[in-house]
Scaffold this active site. Structure first.
Site, PDB file in Angstrom:
ATOM      1  N   HIS A 353       0.797  -1.230   0.000  1.00 59.74           N
ATOM      2  CA  HIS A 353       0.000   0.000   0.000  1.00 59.74           C
ATOM      3  C   HIS A 353       0.826   1.276   0.000  1.00 59.74           C
ATOM      4  CE1 HIS A 353      -4.011  -1.805   0.767  1.00 59.74           C
ATOM      5  NE2 HIS A 353      -3.292  -2.744   1.353  1.00 59.74           N
ATOM      6  N   LYS A 544      -8.353  14.297   4.181  1.00 59.09           N
ATOM      7  CA  LYS A 544      -7.484  13.130   4.188  1.00 59.09           C
ATOM      8  C   LYS A 544      -6.496  13.331   5.322  1.00 59.09           C
ATOM      9  CE  LYS A 544      -6.327  14.168  -0.147  1.00 59.09           C
ATOM     10  NZ  LYS A 544      -6.318  12.967  -0.961  1.00 59.09           N
ATOM     11  N   ARG A 545      -5.688  12.302   5.651  1.00 52.63           N
ATOM     12  CA  ARG A 545      -4.650  12.510   6.649  1.00 52.63           C
ATOM     13  C   ARG A 545      -3.777  13.697   6.238  1.00 52.63           C
ATOM     14  NH1 ARG A 545      -4.346   8.801  11.134  1.00 52.63           N
ATOM     15  NH2 ARG A 545      -2.353   9.811  11.512  1.00 52.63           N
ATOM     16  N   LYS A 550       0.903  14.761   0.683  1.00 49.40           N
ATOM     17  CA  LYS A 550      -0.448  15.053   0.179  1.00 49.40           C
ATOM     18  C   LYS A 550      -0.628  16.547  -0.107  1.00 49.40           C
ATOM     19  CE  LYS A 550      -2.370  11.164   2.860  1.00 49.40           C
ATOM     20  NZ  LYS A 550      -3.023  10.223   1.926  1.00 49.40           N
ATOM     21  N   THR A 652      -8.370   6.806  -2.017  1.00 48.82           N
ATOM     22  CA  THR A 652      -9.726   6.277  -2.138  1.00 48.82           C
ATOM     23  C   THR A 652     -10.737   7.394  -1.905  1.00 48.82           C
ATOM     24  OG1 THR A 652      -9.405   5.526   0.129  1.00 48.82           O
ATOM     25  CG2 THR A 652      -9.329   3.851  -1.583  1.00 48.82           C
ATOM     26  N   LYS A 656     -14.448   8.513  -3.701  1.00 54.26           N
ATOM     27  CA  LYS A 656     -15.702   8.846  -3.002  1.00 54.26           C
ATOM     28  C   LYS A 656     -16.235  10.193  -3.485  1.00 54.26           C
ATOM     29  CE  LYS A 656     -13.810   6.151   0.734  1.00 54.26           C
ATOM     30  NZ  LYS A 656     -12.974   6.187   1.947  1.00 54.26           N
TER      31      LYS A 656
HETATM   32  C1  GLS Z   1      -2.420   3.788   1.970  1.00 51.60           C
HETATM   33  C2  GLS Z   1      -2.076   4.729   0.817  1.00 51.60           C
HETATM   34  O1  GLS Z   1      -1.383   5.825   1.286  1.00 51.60           O
HETATM   35  C3  GLS Z   1      -3.292   5.175   0.003  1.00 51.60           C
HETATM   36  O2  GLS Z   1      -2.857   5.849  -1.149  1.00 51.60           O
HETATM   37  C4  GLS Z   1      -4.131   3.970  -0.403  1.00 51.60           C
HETATM   38  O3  GLS Z   1      -5.294   4.386  -1.075  1.00 51.60           O
HETATM   39  C5  GLS Z   1      -4.498   3.168   0.829  1.00 51.60           C
HETATM   40  C6  GLS Z   1      -5.282   1.927   0.498  1.00 51.60           C
HETATM   41  O4  GLS Z   1      -4.631   1.168  -0.470  1.00 51.60           O
HETATM   42  O5  GLS Z   1      -3.301   2.754   1.508  1.00 51.60           O
HETATM   43  N1  GLS Z   1      -1.227   3.210   2.504  1.00 51.60           N
HETATM   44  C7  GLS Z   1      -1.106   3.457   3.823  1.00 51.60           C
HETATM   45  O6  GLS Z   1      -0.200   3.041   4.554  1.00 51.60           O
HETATM   46  N2  GLS Z   1      -2.115   4.216   4.247  1.00 51.60           N
HETATM   47  C8  GLS Z   1      -2.948   4.449   3.198  1.00 51.60           C
HETATM   48  O7  GLS Z   1      -3.988   5.065   3.259  1.00 51.60           O
END
Ligand code: GLS
Length: 809
Positions: A353, A544-545, A550, A652, A656
């Site tokens: 991820h 988002k975080r 980002k 994701t 949405k």
């Molecule tokens: C993450 C990625 O940063 C995201 O881009 C991704 O959409 C998500 C789910 O695959 O996984 N990896 C991570 O460690 N936190 C995330 O949200």
């Protein structure tokens, strides 16, 4: 009929399960009673599902994840059971309002962000697509912290989500596993003369299961989320007690219970703490022991493990499972190594991820050995055999051998968990096309060269049930009316909207729904921040975080640019905009916390300035979570997806927003690439460097000061922030942010600044043509079908897990 029965069930639960006299009854009691009544309605489906899976002996998906960010259950379960209207009526007859009751739910925030929420979306799709599946994870007593904003700064409050009980889980104290920690190993010869190893632990922790039903949409299938909670083996260690070591006994209890106490609140960077490894091992061991136990109950030989279970590793967090399954098979079930290894590789799949180097998990060898001495031996043996294979395939390439080893030897020796996951899995995937390509070209390049057939892409998806049908009831009604009721499971139908984009009456309905959603969000924001937003303005949203990659600070640079332009040129014509942010920062992440403060400081100044506040405002929504996300996505006109290309694995939230008809301004990063492909370049605001260009610039040495020198407006913006203008004259607060951008700028914010500003001007132009904007908005929803988690889960089932649907009576 249903409504009357539901009403009676609520009355009964109020009386028998909750037991408050009418005088002491609260809204929360109604929530709890309704939740129990709804759970009752899932119970026979749940038991039938388990029994059917057991009887048919079909293959089951086991999704191992350290995080499940489920969000509130009640609304979703009502939706999936198709009894929302009945619940509304039942409550109304009891003098209560369903929406107020729904707000009572304390959401289980057992995840940080995208990764944990993805796991939750996948459980929804697995049940809806009738695939037998269990999610295995950790029942953290405290989930992700609650965020409060004080004087613009984030403060963290512990999330006591279990405070008033959890009506959705059923405790299964009889489903218990014992997990070893520490100690040493002993090598011995068994009765048959074979060499064996026995692990003599220092401590044993007991895990018990808590099960939550996961109801599919419009089907009887109801799967299980099984979360493990840690406790001491005995509340008192009687031996220690009898020998007078009372304090040792108490300490054991405290240490054991600590294991599942709290979720580590770091999204991407790994934390490297002993307790975190302990959590990972704890839940993985419980889960695998549990699978072996069920196999035994079903009278299936252990040799058939991989035919019965497809175990997916959600990132490296559960990857210790590779060594643990080997231990269980070789030490405890006495299988030969080769047989056990074949089963292990056949069983596991690994999803990566992130490519961020600071997020790739490694464990210092001494720490690992202290906690898991037997696993270290097993990993050495896996590594020895694996490196022999590498040497056979790539003779005289010791550099490659060193790169691929499960043990990192540069500096302090460490275990590389991504390598363990890759070696121990028959399938390895990334989460968006670009990310999967980068994975093969960078972090796992050597592994790709060794086993190209193991690699594939599985672009992420999100559930259209929660994030469209539930979150956006206005749009749901319009879609039902236009497309019929099948679209939540047959998202292909959404394409029919393309034809509707040309219909002016339809567009006007579409706009009315969006505006109502914006009003709903504006009400929420007013209630939580005192900031008043006008729902006719463009709602520009980034939730988002908070992370430098980002680039929330790039968004802030645009806001300050606009602010300066308006101050210098009061007659400037720009369409009014509300800039809305939300997201948590890891408590120890200095720069992310400054960025939150910066957003709030800029908001305070702008919102109070009558020269500009009729044309722009800024709001930071505190405590972004699944519950308020359901208000936020449907209210967006513009979705900010502005990460440095190559850094966001998928995203994701971007999906949405799209589902709810927001237009995206974004870079060619993660799933943005595919979103743009689906909706067409003309319906997407693209800007910025590509992943390749980012890499090239970094290779050739990046000088952010060049961008400042050649762009007077950028320089003025940075100077204004640095001057203390937004911080009541305090020129210190944001120095670190400005210095970081000026002298290092690791995520190329300044390199993308000019392109971003220019692209935002195109947004303004497009927004001014209401009809055109609405057409683009409709097309975004129409083309969002690919990003349903149903599509993603079908791909996993067909191409990795080989798991078929099962009909439940
Ligand atoms: C993450 C990625 O940063 C995201 O881009 C991704 O959409 C998500 C789910 O695959 O996984 N990896 C991570 O460690 N936190 C995330 O949200």
């Amino acid at each position: 009929m249903q409504a009357a029965a539901l009403k009676q069930a609520v009355i009964d639960h109020l009386h028998y399960s909750i037991g408050h006299p009418p005088v002491a009854m609260t809204l929360h009691d109604y929530y709890y009673a309704l939740a129990l009544a709804v759970r009752d309605r899932m119970q026979h489906r749940w038991l039938n599902t388990i029994q059917t899976n057991f009887d048919l002996k079909r293959k089951i998906v086991c999704y191992l994840s350290a995080e499940f960010l489920m969000g509130p259950h009640l609304g979703n379960n009502l939706l999936n059971l198709g009894i929302e209207q009945e619940a509304r009526t039942a409550l109304a007859e009891l003098g209560q309002d369903l929406d107020s009751v729904l707000e009572c739910e304390e959401e289980p925030g057992l995840g940080n962000g995208g990764l944990g929420r993805l796991a939750a979306c996948y459980l929804d799709s697995l049940a809806t697509l009738q695939r037998p599946a269990v999610g295995f994870g950790i029942r953290y007593e405290f989930g992700i912290f609650d965020q409060e904003i004080h004087d613009g700064w984030q403060t963290e409050i512990t999330d006591k989500w279990l405070r008033y009980g959890n009506p959705w889980e059923i405790a299964k104290p009889e489903v218990a596993c014992y997990v070893n920690w520490g100690g040493h190993t002993e090598h011995y010869r068994d009765e048959a003369g074979s060499d064996r190893v026995r692990w003599v632990p220092y401590r044993v922790v007991k895990g018990t299961a808590f099960d939550t039903p996961i109801q599919g949409y419009g089907v009887n299938n109801c799967n299980t989320l099984r979360l493990w909670s840690a406790e001491a083996v005995e509340s008192f260690d009687f031996q220690a007690f009898n020998t007078g070591d009372y304090y040792q006994a108490v300490e054991d209890k405290v240490v054991s219970e600590t294991v599942t106490k709290v979720l580590y609140p770091n999204d991407e960077p790994q934390i490297g703490k002993h307790l975190r490894l302990g959590q990972q091992y704890f839940f993985v061991s419980c889960s695998l022991q549990n699978l072996l136990h069920i196999l035994e109950l079903a009278d299936v030989p252990v040799e058939n493990f991989a035919e019965r279970y497809a175990v997916q590793l959600n990132d490296t967090h559960p990857s210790i499972g590779v060594a643990e399954l080997m231990r269980l098979l070789v030490d405890e079930r006495r299988l030969g190594w080769d047989k056990a290894w074949a089963i292990t590789v056949q069983t596991f799949g690994y999803t990566n991820h992130t490519l961020l180097p600071e997020a790739l998990e490694t464990w210092p060898l001494p720490m690992f050995q202290t906690l898991l001495p037997r696993h270290l031996e097993i990993i050495y043996e896996i590594n020895r055999r694996f490196l022999d294979e590498v040497r056979a395939r790539f003779p005289r390439d010791e550099a490659r051998v060193a790169r691929m080893s499960l043990i990192g030897e540069a500096g302090e020796k460490c275990i590389r968990m991504a390598h363990l996951a890759a070696v121990g899995s028959h399938a390895i995937n990334g989460v968006a096309a670009l990310h999967s390509d980068l994975l093969k070209a960078s972090v796992l390049k050597d592994f790709y060269e060794m086993w190209p057939e193991r690699f594939s892409n599985k672009t992420n998806g999100v559930t259209p049930r929660r994030f469209l049908a539930l979150a956006n009831p206005g749009l749901r009604a319009l879609l039902n009316e236009t497309l019929g009721g099948q679209w939540p499971v047959e998202v292909g139908w959404l394409h029919e909207l393309e034809a509707k984009a040309g219909d002016a009456a339809f567009r006007s309905k579409w706009r009315a729904i969006k505006e109502a959603n914006k009003k709903r969000l504006a009400d929420y924001i007013r209630a939580h921040t005192d900031i008043e937003l006008d729902p006719t303005w463009l709602f520009d949203i980034q939730v988002k975080r908070i992370h430098e990659y980002k680039r929330q600070h790039l968004n802030v640079l645009h806001i300050v640019t606009l602010y300066r332009r308006l101050k210098e040129n009061p007659g400037l014509k720009i369409p009014p905009r509300a800039f809305i942010f939300g997201g948590k920062a890891a408590p120890g992440y200095f720069m992310a916390k400054r960025i939150i403060k910066l957003i709030n400081a800029v908001a305070e100044t702008i919102n109070a300035d009558p020269d500009v506040n009729t044309r722009m405002k800024v709001a930071f929504v505190p405590n972004f979570n699944v519950q308020n996300a359901q208000l936020i996505y449907p209210a967006a006109d513009l979705s900010e997806q502005i990460s440095t290309a190559g850094k966001e694995a998928s995203g994701t939230g971007n999906m949405k927003f799209m589902l709810n008809g927001a237009l995206t301004i974004g870079t060619l990063d993660g799933a943005n690439v595919e979103i743009r492909e689906e909706v067409g370049a003309e319906n997407f605001f693209l800007f910025g460097l590509t992943a390749e260009e980012v890499e090239r610039i970094k290779r050739e040495r990046y000088h952010p000061t060049d961008y400042i020198a050649s762009n007077p407006e950028l320089r003025a913006v940075l100077e204004l922030i640095n001057s203390g203008y937004f911080s009541r004259g305090d020129a210190e607060v944001f120095r670190s942010v400005v210095d970081n951008l000026t002298f290092s700028d690791p995520f190329l914010v300044l390199a993308d600044y000019a392109a971003y500003i220019a692209c935002q001007e195109q947004v303004n132009v497009a927004w001014q043509d209401k009809e055109k904007w609405t057409r683009m908005s409709i097309l975004n929803t129409a083309c969002s079908g690919k990003f349903s988690s149903d599509r993603a889960i079908r791909e996993y089932c067909d191409e990795i897990w080989n798991v078929q649907p099962v009909t439940v009576k």
